[in-house]
Design an enzyme around this catalytic site. Structure first.
Site: not given
Ligand SMILES: [Zn+2]
Length: 239
Positions: A77, A96, A98
């Site tokens: 990513e 980034h 989660h």
């Molecule tokens: Zn991700």
């Protein structure tokens, strides 16, 4: 210490802080724009954030190609980072993640908005990028520049965006700033779910958000950074 050395050291600390504060687990990443080459960025090789060392940091073009052709395997990513640096000259760091409390807001109509003063930095309302809108059924991972640019378009000039069924992306003017916003995005999401259970929420007004964001200075960022860095077993570099 040169500017590049400084940023690499900041990135190692940022990875450890984000892991220690529960913003990333074995997944998630943080990058910085190269301090001397704005068309490049610095990001770890594919590795769990808590384990990252200076030697893991790799230099990439905005398109996501490693400058060192022998560089170890990259994050799938990484395109999130390059596409945002391409679209946003004001951005010098990208997180980034989660983190668990942001996920419910990406899959329901409830909007994530700030009501705690420390959370004003997440922006007026956090939008949700849905990979399915343009790309149909995928693994939900941002796996090429097309997806990265689509995400960057939705982000626009904002500091944060959610990603449906996946996580969040946060930008900042420095590594410390991006980490600060990422931590308070998770704090705000968790608190909003608790407050929603109690009743109607009085959110910050647009004017309050503007005033709080306008007052955020290096003193505040450094105060938080020193605490988070030391908690993660890292020293704070003099900025
Ligand atoms: Zn991700």
């Amino acid at each position: 210490m040169g500017k590049l050395d400084f940023v690499i050291e900041e990135l190692v600390t940022a990875n450890r802080v984000l892991a220690n504060e529960g913003i990333v687990d074995s997944f998630g990443h943080v990058s910085a724009r190269h301090p001397d080459k704005p068309e490049h960025y610095l990001l770890s090789r594919a590795r769990a954030p808590e384990r990252i060392e200076r030697s893991d940091i790799v230099e990439y073009t905005l398109a996501g190609e490693a400058i060192d052709t022998n560089a170890p395997a990259p994050y799938v990513e990484r395109f999130i980072h390059g596409a945002i640096y391409e679209a946003r000259p004001d951005v010098h760091a990208v997180v980034h993640n989660h983190s668990p409390s942001v996920i419910p807001f990406g899959v329901t109509p409830k909007k994530l908005r700030p009501f705690l003063h420390m959370c004003a930095h997440i922006g007026h309302e956090v939008p949700t990028w849905d990979s399915r809108d343009k790309f149909g059924d995928t693994t939900l991972l941002v796996s090429d520049m097309d997806m990265g640019r689509d995400l960057a378009r939705l982000l626009g000039s904002r500091p944060t965006t959610l990603m449906r069924g996946h996580g969040a992306t946060v930008v900042g003017r420095s590594v410390r700033h991006a980490v600060f916003v990422a931590i308070y995005l998770e704090v705000g999401a968790k608190l909003q779910m608790q407050a929603m259970a109690l009743g109607e929420i009085k959110f910050l007004s647009a004017g309050e958000i503007e005033q709080i964001v306008g007052r955020l200075n290096d003193y505040t960022l450094d105060r938080a950074w020193e605490n988070w860095a030391r908690r993660a077993g890292r020293d704070m570099q003099k900025s």
